[in-house]
Design a protein around this motif. Structure first.
Motif, PDB file in Angstrom:
ATOM      1  N   ASP A   1     -31.421  54.224 121.244  1.00  0.00           N
ATOM      2  CA  ASP A   1     -31.499  55.592 121.755  1.00  0.00           C
ATOM      3  C   ASP A   1     -32.604  56.351 121.032  1.00  0.00           C
ATOM      4  O   ASP A   1     -32.805  56.164 119.828  1.00  0.00           O
ATOM      5  CB  ASP A   1     -30.158  56.295 121.527  1.00  0.00           C
ATOM      6  CG  ASP A   1     -30.023  57.616 122.255  1.00  0.00           C
ATOM      7  OD1 ASP A   1     -30.710  57.829 123.279  1.00  0.00           O
ATOM      8  OD2 ASP A   1     -29.220  58.460 121.800  1.00  0.00           O
TER       9      ASP A   1
ATOM     10  N   ASP B   1     -44.081  61.116 124.089  1.00  0.00           N
ATOM     11  CA  ASP B   1     -43.420  61.153 122.788  1.00  0.00           C
ATOM     12  C   ASP B   1     -42.564  59.912 122.576  1.00  0.00           C
ATOM     13  O   ASP B   1     -42.591  59.304 121.511  1.00  0.00           O
ATOM     14  CB  ASP B   1     -42.566  62.418 122.628  1.00  0.00           C
ATOM     15  CG  ASP B   1     -43.421  63.662 122.465  1.00  0.00           C
ATOM     16  OD1 ASP B   1     -44.529  63.554 121.902  1.00  0.00           O
ATOM     17  OD2 ASP B   1     -42.989  64.742 122.905  1.00  0.00           O
ATOM     18  N   HIS B   2     -41.811  59.520 123.590  1.00  0.00           N
ATOM     19  CA  HIS B   2     -41.003  58.305 123.483  1.00  0.00           C
ATOM     20  C   HIS B   2     -41.905  57.091 123.239  1.00  0.00           C
ATOM     21  O   HIS B   2     -41.598  56.238 122.412  1.00  0.00           O
ATOM     22  CB  HIS B   2     -40.162  58.090 124.748  1.00  0.00           C
ATOM     23  CG  HIS B   2     -38.960  58.973 124.817  1.00  0.00           C
ATOM     24  ND1 HIS B   2     -39.026  60.287 125.161  1.00  0.00           N
ATOM     25  CD2 HIS B   2     -37.659  58.703 124.578  1.00  0.00           C
ATOM     26  CE1 HIS B   2     -37.822  60.808 125.138  1.00  0.00           C
ATOM     27  NE2 HIS B   2     -36.963  59.869 124.781  1.00  0.00           N
ATOM     28  N   SER B   3     -43.008  57.044 123.935  1.00  0.00           N
ATOM     29  CA  SER B   3     -43.952  55.941 123.769  1.00  0.00           C
ATOM     30  C   SER B   3     -44.532  55.922 122.352  1.00  0.00           C
ATOM     31  O   SER B   3     -44.626  54.868 121.722  1.00  0.00           O
ATOM     32  CB  SER B   3     -45.069  56.062 124.798  1.00  0.00           C
ATOM     33  OG  SER B   3     -45.997  55.031 124.644  1.00  0.00           O
TER      34      SER B   3
ATOM     35  N   ASP C   1     -33.717  54.907 126.559  1.00  0.00           N
ATOM     36  CA  ASP C   1     -34.818  55.867 126.550  1.00  0.00           C
ATOM     37  C   ASP C   1     -35.666  55.799 127.819  1.00  0.00           C
ATOM     38  O   ASP C   1     -36.466  56.682 128.055  1.00  0.00           O
ATOM     39  CB  ASP C   1     -35.678  55.731 125.293  1.00  0.00           C
ATOM     40  CG  ASP C   1     -36.461  54.446 125.212  1.00  0.00           C
ATOM     41  OD1 ASP C   1     -36.295  53.746 124.225  1.00  0.00           O
ATOM     42  OD2 ASP C   1     -37.240  54.153 126.115  1.00  0.00           O
ATOM     43  N   HIS C   2     -35.501  54.784 128.623  1.00  0.00           N
ATOM     44  CA  HIS C   2     -36.164  54.666 129.928  1.00  0.00           C
ATOM     45  C   HIS C   2     -37.665  54.934 129.887  1.00  0.00           C
ATOM     46  O   HIS C   2     -38.246  55.329 130.878  1.00  0.00           O
ATOM     47  CB  HIS C   2     -35.517  55.601 130.957  1.00  0.00           C
ATOM     48  CG  HIS C   2     -34.060  55.375 131.123  1.00  0.00           C
ATOM     49  ND1 HIS C   2     -33.546  54.221 131.674  1.00  0.00           N
ATOM     50  CD2 HIS C   2     -32.987  56.134 130.782  1.00  0.00           C
ATOM     51  CE1 HIS C   2     -32.229  54.295 131.684  1.00  0.00           C
ATOM     52  NE2 HIS C   2     -31.864  55.427 131.140  1.00  0.00           N
ATOM     53  N   GLY C   3     -38.302  54.751 128.725  1.00  0.00           N
ATOM     54  CA  GLY C   3     -39.748  54.930 128.631  1.00  0.00           C
ATOM     55  C   GLY C   3     -40.212  56.336 128.893  1.00  0.00           C
ATOM     56  O   GLY C   3     -41.327  56.555 129.315  1.00  0.00           O
ATOM     57  N   ARG C   4     -39.382  57.338 128.663  1.00  0.00           N
ATOM     58  CA  ARG C   4     -39.668  58.722 129.016  1.00  0.00           C
ATOM     59  C   ARG C   4     -40.821  59.318 128.228  1.00  0.00           C
ATOM     60  O   ARG C   4     -40.658  59.615 127.063  1.00  0.00           O
ATOM     61  CB  ARG C   4     -38.441  59.600 128.799  1.00  0.00           C
ATOM     62  CG  ARG C   4     -37.274  59.223 129.654  1.00  0.00           C
ATOM     63  CD  ARG C   4     -36.101  60.070 129.307  1.00  0.00           C
ATOM     64  NE  ARG C   4     -35.383  59.413 128.218  1.00  0.00           N
ATOM     65  CZ  ARG C   4     -34.328  59.910 127.623  1.00  0.00           C
ATOM     66  NH1 ARG C   4     -33.856  61.066 127.957  1.00  0.00           N
ATOM     67  NH2 ARG C   4     -33.735  59.242 126.663  1.00  0.00           N
ATOM     68  N   GLY C   5     -41.924  59.514 128.865  1.00  0.00           N
ATOM     69  CA  GLY C   5     -43.006  60.329 128.352  1.00  0.00           C
ATOM     70  C   GLY C   5     -43.746  59.832 127.129  1.00  0.00           C
ATOM     71  O   GLY C   5     -43.393  58.834 126.518  1.00  0.00           O
TER      72      GLY C   5
ATOM     73  N   ARG D   1     -33.678  60.448 120.838  1.00  0.00           N
ATOM     74  CA  ARG D   1     -33.346  61.817 121.245  1.00  0.00           C
ATOM     75  C   ARG D   1     -34.321  62.775 120.579  1.00  0.00           C
ATOM     76  O   ARG D   1     -34.427  62.812 119.349  1.00  0.00           O
ATOM     77  CB  ARG D   1     -31.927  62.178 120.830  1.00  0.00           C
ATOM     78  CG  ARG D   1     -30.911  61.381 121.587  1.00  0.00           C
ATOM     79  CD  ARG D   1     -29.529  61.824 121.274  1.00  0.00           C
ATOM     80  NE  ARG D   1     -28.605  60.895 121.901  1.00  0.00           N
ATOM     81  CZ  ARG D   1     -27.334  61.114 122.031  1.00  0.00           C
ATOM     82  NH1 ARG D   1     -26.816  62.227 121.583  1.00  0.00           N
ATOM     83  NH2 ARG D   1     -26.569  60.224 122.608  1.00  0.00           N
TER      84      ARG D   1
ATOM     85  N   ASN E   1     -38.183  48.496 125.301  1.00  0.00           N
ATOM     86  CA  ASN E   1     -37.929  48.937 126.671  1.00  0.00           C
ATOM     87  C   ASN E   1     -36.436  48.889 126.928  1.00  0.00           C
ATOM     88  O   ASN E   1     -35.926  47.967 127.522  1.00  0.00           O
ATOM     89  CB  ASN E   1     -38.680  48.042 127.662  1.00  0.00           C
ATOM     90  CG  ASN E   1     -38.669  48.619 129.054  1.00  0.00           C
ATOM     91  OD1 ASN E   1     -38.305  49.773 129.255  1.00  0.00           O
ATOM     92  ND2 ASN E   1     -39.065  47.809 130.006  1.00  0.00           N
TER      93      ASN E   1
END
Length: 155
Positions: free
Chosen positions: A84, A14-16, A8-12, A86, A4
């Motif tokens: 990070d 795919d990030h998870s 990456d702010h936990g975005r969506g 991306r 966390n």
């Protein structure tokens, strides 16, 4: 594993899913399970260790790591912190991490790694390539002091 991070702010989803992939990789390492560790990689993956050893393919990566887990790395733990994530389209991402291998508590996360992860036809993210580097803090500080323009903006 610290997944966390501000980067990456936990975005969506795919990030998870990518965070989960790296968590599973760490969990396999921490159990000393080379087969499970290798399964986190693609069949044609490349793993460049901080020592400069190059392994090819999830099966070879798993086999070699099992030998390490049974000897030099027996009882070690892998700690990884995501810096990070991306995404480059729906099937590729680059992940920058800091981490270290240790027994007990890590003193300092002194290694950096760049992961290229890909989503397979089965929808699962896997590691296609990883390059690990030992951070040289003294050399870095010396460089920044003598040539301040070499300091990264994000530091």
């Amino acid at each position: 594993m610290n997944t966390n991070t501000p980067a990456d702010h936990g975005r969506g989803p795919d990030h998870s899913a990518i965070r989960t992939l790296l968590e599973q990789s760490c969990a396999a390492w921490n159990r000393g399970d080379g087969t499970a560790y290798g399964e986190q990689f693609t069949a044609d993956a490349t793993d460049v260790t901080f020592a400069g050893t190059v392994y090819h393919g999830g099966q070879e990566i798993g086999r070699a790591h099992q030998a390490l887990f049974d000897s030099f790395l027996k009882g070690t733990r892998l700690t990884v912190e995501i810096i990070d994530i991306r995404l480059y389209g729906p099937y590729t991402a680059v992940v920058i991490t800091r981490g270290d291998v240790h027994k007990g508590r890590p003193k300092r996360l002194g290694k950096l790694a760049t992961y290229t992860v890909v989503r397979g036809e089965d929808g699962r993210w896997r590691i296609a390539a990883v390059q690990k580097t030992q951070r040289k803090r003294l050399m870095e500080a010396f460089s920044f002091r003598l040539q301040p323009a070499t300091r990264p903006a994000a530091q």
